[in-house]
Design a protein around this motif. Structure first.
Motif, PDB file in Angstrom:
ATOM      1  N   GLU A  48      -4.166  -7.003  15.098  1.00  0.00           N
ATOM      2  CA  GLU A  48      -4.137  -5.694  14.440  1.00  0.00           C
ATOM      3  C   GLU A  48      -5.092  -5.659  13.251  1.00  0.00           C
ATOM      4  O   GLU A  48      -5.839  -4.690  13.049  1.00  0.00           O
ATOM      5  CB  GLU A  48      -2.706  -5.377  13.996  1.00  0.00           C
ATOM      6  CG  GLU A  48      -2.569  -4.018  13.322  1.00  0.00           C
ATOM      7  CD  GLU A  48      -1.180  -3.791  12.757  1.00  0.00           C
ATOM      8  OE1 GLU A  48      -0.936  -2.685  12.231  1.00  0.00           O
ATOM      9  OE2 GLU A  48      -0.341  -4.720  12.826  1.00  0.00           O
ATOM     10  N   CYS A  49      -5.097  -6.717  12.475  1.00  0.00           N
ATOM     11  CA  CYS A  49      -6.002  -6.784  11.319  1.00  0.00           C
ATOM     12  C   CYS A  49      -7.460  -6.862  11.766  1.00  0.00           C
ATOM     13  O   CYS A  49      -8.348  -6.282  11.125  1.00  0.00           O
ATOM     14  CB  CYS A  49      -5.656  -7.992  10.455  1.00  0.00           C
ATOM     15  SG  CYS A  49      -4.064  -7.874   9.610  1.00  0.00           S
ATOM     16  N   THR A  97       1.594  -5.067   4.126  1.00  0.00           N
ATOM     17  CA  THR A  97       0.829  -4.049   4.875  1.00  0.00           C
ATOM     18  C   THR A  97      -0.663  -4.321   4.699  1.00  0.00           C
ATOM     19  O   THR A  97      -1.357  -3.590   3.999  1.00  0.00           O
ATOM     20  CB  THR A  97       1.176  -2.643   4.368  1.00  0.00           C
ATOM     21  OG1 THR A  97       0.998  -2.613   2.938  1.00  0.00           O
ATOM     22  CG2 THR A  97       2.599  -2.263   4.712  1.00  0.00           C
ATOM     23  N   PRO A  98      -1.189  -5.341   5.325  1.00  0.00           N
ATOM     24  CA  PRO A  98      -2.603  -5.684   5.112  1.00  0.00           C
ATOM     25  C   PRO A  98      -3.569  -4.610   5.601  1.00  0.00           C
ATOM     26  O   PRO A  98      -4.614  -4.397   4.986  1.00  0.00           O
ATOM     27  CB  PRO A  98      -2.772  -6.989   5.890  1.00  0.00           C
ATOM     28  CG  PRO A  98      -1.663  -6.989   6.900  1.00  0.00           C
ATOM     29  CD  PRO A  98      -0.534  -6.272   6.270  1.00  0.00           C
ATOM     30  N   SER A 144       0.815  -1.214   0.000  1.00  0.00           N
ATOM     31  CA  SER A 144       0.000   0.000   0.000  1.00  0.00           C
ATOM     32  C   SER A 144       0.844   1.256   0.000  1.00  0.00           C
ATOM     33  O   SER A 144       0.346   2.323  -0.305  1.00  0.00           O
ATOM     34  CB  SER A 144      -0.925   0.004   1.220  1.00  0.00           C
ATOM     35  OG  SER A 144      -0.149  -0.002   2.401  1.00  0.00           O
ATOM     36  N   SER A 145       2.122   1.154   0.356  1.00  0.00           N
ATOM     37  CA  SER A 145       2.963   2.348   0.352  1.00  0.00           C
ATOM     38  C   SER A 145       3.108   2.922  -1.040  1.00  0.00           C
ATOM     39  O   SER A 145       3.431   4.082  -1.209  1.00  0.00           O
ATOM     40  CB  SER A 145       4.351   2.022   0.916  1.00  0.00           C
ATOM     41  OG  SER A 145       4.971   0.998   0.140  1.00  0.00           O
ATOM     42  N   SER A 146       2.881   2.101  -2.049  1.00  0.00           N
ATOM     43  CA  SER A 146       2.973   2.605  -3.425  1.00  0.00           C
ATOM     44  C   SER A 146       1.871   3.591  -3.737  1.00  0.00           C
ATOM     45  O   SER A 146       1.950   4.333  -4.700  1.00  0.00           O
ATOM     46  CB  SER A 146       2.896   1.436  -4.421  1.00  0.00           C
ATOM     47  OG  SER A 146       1.634   0.784  -4.312  1.00  0.00           O
ATOM     48  N   MET A 147       0.808   3.625  -2.910  1.00  0.00           N
ATOM     49  CA  MET A 147      -0.277   4.569  -3.150  1.00  0.00           C
ATOM     50  C   MET A 147       0.221   5.998  -3.061  1.00  0.00           C
ATOM     51  O   MET A 147      -0.177   6.849  -3.838  1.00  0.00           O
ATOM     52  CB  MET A 147      -1.391   4.349  -2.123  1.00  0.00           C
ATOM     53  CG  MET A 147      -2.152   3.056  -2.297  1.00  0.00           C
ATOM     54  SD  MET A 147      -3.272   3.129  -3.691  1.00  0.00           S
ATOM     55  CE  MET A 147      -4.412   4.354  -3.092  1.00  0.00           C
ATOM     56  N   GLY A 148       1.083   6.263  -2.099  1.00  0.00           N
ATOM     57  CA  GLY A 148       1.559   7.623  -1.942  1.00  0.00           C
ATOM     58  C   GLY A 148       2.549   8.016  -3.009  1.00  0.00           C
ATOM     59  O   GLY A 148       2.661   9.155  -3.386  1.00  0.00           O
ATOM     60  N   LYS A 151      -6.232  -6.180  -3.663  1.00  0.00           N
ATOM     61  CA  LYS A 151      -6.413  -7.260  -2.709  1.00  0.00           C
ATOM     62  C   LYS A 151      -5.500  -7.031  -1.510  1.00  0.00           C
ATOM     63  O   LYS A 151      -4.557  -6.230  -1.552  1.00  0.00           O
ATOM     64  CB  LYS A 151      -6.148  -8.610  -3.352  1.00  0.00           C
ATOM     65  CG  LYS A 151      -4.712  -8.875  -3.753  1.00  0.00           C
ATOM     66  CD  LYS A 151      -4.617 -10.284  -4.337  1.00  0.00           C
ATOM     67  CE  LYS A 151      -3.171 -10.651  -4.648  1.00  0.00           C
ATOM     68  NZ  LYS A 151      -3.066 -12.028  -5.168  1.00  0.00           N
ATOM     69  N   ILE A 152      -5.810  -7.746  -0.434  1.00  0.00           N
ATOM     70  CA  ILE A 152      -5.052  -7.592   0.809  1.00  0.00           C
ATOM     71  C   ILE A 152      -3.725  -8.317   0.668  1.00  0.00           C
ATOM     72  O   ILE A 152      -3.680  -9.523   0.398  1.00  0.00           O
ATOM     73  CB  ILE A 152      -5.842  -8.164   1.999  1.00  0.00           C
ATOM     74  CG1 ILE A 152      -7.252  -7.560   2.050  1.00  0.00           C
ATOM     75  CG2 ILE A 152      -5.099  -7.918   3.297  1.00  0.00           C
ATOM     76  CD1 ILE A 152      -7.297  -6.092   2.267  1.00  0.00           C
ATOM     77  N   GLY A 153      -2.627  -7.571   0.846  1.00  0.00           N
ATOM     78  CA  GLY A 153      -1.307  -8.168   0.713  1.00  0.00           C
ATOM     79  C   GLY A 153      -0.755  -8.643   2.051  1.00  0.00           C
ATOM     80  O   GLY A 153      -1.363  -8.462   3.122  1.00  0.00           O
ATOM     81  N   ASN A 154       0.440  -9.234   2.012  1.00  0.00           N
ATOM     82  CA  ASN A 154       1.081  -9.759   3.215  1.00  0.00           C
ATOM     83  C   ASN A 154       1.906  -8.709   3.944  1.00  0.00           C
ATOM     84  O   ASN A 154       2.108  -8.791   5.153  1.00  0.00           O
ATOM     85  CB  ASN A 154       1.990 -10.944   2.863  1.00  0.00           C
ATOM     86  CG  ASN A 154       1.190 -12.162   2.426  1.00  0.00           C
ATOM     87  OD1 ASN A 154       0.086 -12.374   2.896  1.00  0.00           O
ATOM     88  ND2 ASN A 154       1.757 -12.940   1.512  1.00  0.00           N
TER      89      ASN A 154
END
Length: 759
Positions: A683-684, A636-637, A618-622, A631-634
């Motif tokens: 956490e999830c 940063t879910p 998800s860090s690629s979003m920024g 889809k949910i990755g391993n």
């Protein structure tokens, strides 16, 4: 000189208007003359489309030269030029107003010259269809009359205008006043213009911007046409006491607002010989119906019948049967009753607004409607009426009547008391009340009418309430203050300035651009589409000066809220049909919690490629706004889950995000070795809980947690349940989500009882 009042066109009687434009070109008007040229051209362009038989004349005042008949006949009236005598509108006239000369002498005497033109052209005929339109800033000093005062001169002119059946429309352009503007002169001119409105049929409109100027001039002359003329009847319950006042009192119904549409484009044929001056170039369209089984033969009308789908079948309905089943109500407007004004919400209004007025010239009818309107206003009531506008109309309209009182209070307190008594059914003889009310109304009151929906017309869409969201999803004081400042900044009606975008002063930019384009094409068939005028841009775009002056407010709002760039995406060529509401997709617990719900194709949504693995961090979003998490990755879910919830390109992303997070939590718990993945699973699970509260999906979370706890107990994983209890995990309660059926007490006690580990 007698003239025809209208022209026959296609069997219809078209009434002509005679208009004289009085344009101020004096030195103090030079700054706004480009806008005056545009609004004048717009007026003439519309007349060429809708009122091509109207006659228009143009008078310029404030010019260096003088050219008018009154100067020759009686002397005086200097610096006034008759630019064009009154003639039928044509394309050349548009060119005339687009190139106005700039004068050097201030003067405001053109009204008399315009009246003289109309009187010489029409004499006493064409009353009510003669209009003077004055555009000025009214900043120049008026010349003193030869006799009497300026007020006496205005009164004389107004009396003459009334006798001749003329109307005066004054548009006063006032923007930011220059330093040399004399307030005393301005106030005197305003007072004299206001005197016109009191002495004759005149209207004065003050504008401050080019956009308001474009909308201030009535560019299209629309004759009022009644929707309904007839009785306003009361229900049988009220007939005895109020019948003499309302029943038999004629009302006329006009449309108050109606959407202006594009002119009708007609099919045109160029096959007629060029020498045929009488060719209509009209095209006649005929339709033929043929059977699929026999496409060579035409099916005659008597062998055709309409059919309506009923399930998998088509039910034929003949024209006779259709006529028999039609509802044929009686024409009329009937009062069904009254209700509090607060009960009729604004979103219930469905169509154009109409206005109910009493039959003109009938004093007792006017007083009856006024009495009803004022009683409704005093009691804060509205009337519910049943309307059938025409005999044979196949539908019934239910609407609401709202009182519209005149600006001037013309009914004495005693008359108001009589109105109240009549409405409350306390006077046994309504005719007595009528005798008291007679002769007091100078300006009649009226009623606004709006159509109300039936049950089938109402669209109820359920959305989660912000009040049910936890405190973490409520705005902070700083965020609320930033939002408040943004709203105040964009206030269209600040206390010290003219209100922007008033409906009656704001033209439709799409239509105005079309009219201008049509005028260009009439002169040049290859003319390009013109850009949108700057004055019209102010309607479709925020004011750039306002945004620049309040940059700090916008920056503060930007800092307080996370703003993401929305990337335009192509629609997928493939799509799947949506699942019908009430489908049983949620009953997967106890079956296979990993089963994925099919989602609409998203091939064209994501353009970002990853080199390693199939997981998208998800860090690629920024870093790359075009990377869309699917889809949910391993890695940063939690971030992936939140990113999927924020997607709004398809409603199924919420379900897929929740489903994917459930699978991820299940995998983490099942694949843990001595609890090494429990913390990440917790956490999830907390992230899933927040998301389900935000999206108001409590059942999704509660059912999953209960299933997960059963799974842990059955597979000797009770230590995970203990970890959840120590972290304060609870079910989503009804106070957090309205759809939840879990009470606060049940949520707190859910994980209290712990089963011992199985040895």
């Amino acid at each position: 000189m007698a003239r025809n009042k209208g022209v026959a066109e296609n069997g219809l009687y078209v009434v002509k208007e005679s208009l004289v434009l009085l344009l101020d070109v004096g030195p103090k008007m030079h700054g706004v003359l480009p806008q005056v040229e545009k609004v004048s051209a717009m007026l003439l362009e519309k007349k060429l489309i809708y009122n091509k038989y109207d006659e228009v004349g143009i008078i310029l005042f404030g010019t260096e030269e003088t050219k008018n008949e009154l100067t020759v006949e009686v002397g005086g009236y200097q610096n006034i030029v008759v630019q064009r005598n009154i003639k039928v509108i044509d394309g050349d006239l548009v060119d005339v107003v687009q190139e106005l000369p700039r004068g050097t002498v201030p003067v405001l005497d053109a009204i008399i010259v315009g009246m003289d033109m109309l009187i010489k052209k029409y004499g006493p005929t064409n009353k009510g269809k003669k209009r003077l339109c004055l555009i000025t800033n009214a900043l120049s000093r008026l010349r003193d009359p030869y006799e009497g005062t300026k007020e006496d001169q205005v009164s004389t002119i107004a009396l003459q205008m009334t006798d001749q059946g003329m109307k005066l429309e004054c548009i006063v352009v006032r923007g930011k006043l220059s330093s040399d503007a004399d307030k005393n002169i301005m106030d005197e001119n305003d007072r004299l213009l206001d005197l016109f409105t009191k002495k004759t049929w005149a209207k004065t409109v003050y504008v401050e911007s080019a956009t308001s100027l474009l909308g201030a001039l009535r560019t299209r002359n629309i004759s009022p046409v009644t929707t309904f003329r007839g009785d306003l009847e009361v229900s049988s319950r009220l007939k005895i006491k109020v019948r003499l006042i309302i029943r038999g009192r004629k009302v006329w119904v006009y449309k108050k607002t109606s959407e202006e549409r594009f002119p009708t484009l007609k099919k045109y044929s160029d096959k007629a010989p060029p020498t045929d001056r009488f060719a209509t170039h009209e095209i006649k369209v005929d339709y033929e119906y043929k059977s699929i089984q026999d496409p060579n033969n035409v099916v005659p009308p008597e062998q055709r019948i309409k059919g309506y789908r009923y399930g998998p079948e088509v039910v034929p309905i003949s024209s006779d049967a259709w006529e028999a089943v039609k509802f044929k109500p009686e024409k009329g407007v009937k009062l069904l009753g009254f209700t509090d004004a607060k009960n009729i919400l604004r979103q219930y209004y469905m169509k154009d607004v109409s206005i109910f007025i009493a039959e003109p010239g009938k004093t007792e009818h006017v007083i009856a409607i006024s009495a009803l309107a004022r009683a409704m206003k005093e009691m804060n009531k509205v009337a519910i009426v049943r309307c059938v506008w025409r005999q044979g109309q196949g539908s019934v309209v239910i609407g609401v009547l709202t009182p519209n009182l005149s600006a001037k209070d013309n009914i004495t307190p005693f008359c108001s008391f009589v109105c109240f008594c009549l409405f409350a059914h306390q006077i046994s003889s309504p005719s007595v009340g009528m005798s008291f009310l007679g002769g007091h109304c100078e300006k009649p009151d009226s009623l606004y009418f709006n159509v109300l929906p039936f049950a089938e017309d109402v669209r109820e869409f359920q959305f989660p309430s912000f009040r049910n969201l936890p405190a973490a999803f409520q705005p902070t004081e700083e965020q609320q203050e930033a939002a408040d400042n943004l709203v105040k900044m964009l206030d269209l009606a600040p206390p010290v300035k003219e209100e922007s975008l008033k409906p009656d002063l704001t033209p439709n930019p799409v239509l105005e651009r079309f009219y201008h384009f049509l005028e260009l094409r009439a002169k040049n068939p290859d003319a390009a589409v013109p850009p949108l005028d700057d004055a019209l841009k102010r309607i479709t775009e925020p004011d750039p000066e306002l945004l620049y002056e309040n940059k700090s407010v916008i920056d503060q709002f930007r800092r307080c809220f996370e703003l993401r760039e929305t990337v335009k995406r192509k629609k997928s060529s493939r799509s799947q049909r949506e699942k019908p509401s009430g489908s049983d997709d949620e009953k997967e617990y106890g079956q296979n919690p990993r089963e994925e719900k099919p989602l609409k194709s998203t091939e064209t949504i994501s353009t970002h490629k990853f080199d390693k693995g199939d997981e998208k961090p998800s860090s690629s979003m920024g870093k790359n706004p075009t990377a869309m998490v699917e889809k949910i990755g391993n890695v940063t879910p939690v971030q992936d889950f939140e990113a999927m919830l924020s997607r709004r390109d398809d409603a199924d992303w919420v379900f897929k995000a929740i489903k994917g997070m459930k699978n991820k939590i299940y995998d983490l718990v099942e694949d843990s070795f001595e609890g090494d993945k429990y913390d990440k699973a917790v956490e999830c699970l907390f992230a899933l809980r927040r998301g389900c509260v935000l999206e108001q999906e409590p059942k999704q979370f509660n059912d999953f947690v209960q299933y997960l706890c059963r799974f842990c107990r059955e597979h000797d994983l009770s230590d995970f349940i203990e970890l959840l209890a120590s972290k304060g995990m609870t079910l989503i309660t009804k106070s957090e989500a309205a759809d939840s059926d879990v009470t606060d007490e049940a949520a707190r006690s859910f994980l209290v009882t712990k089963e011992p580990k199985t040895e």
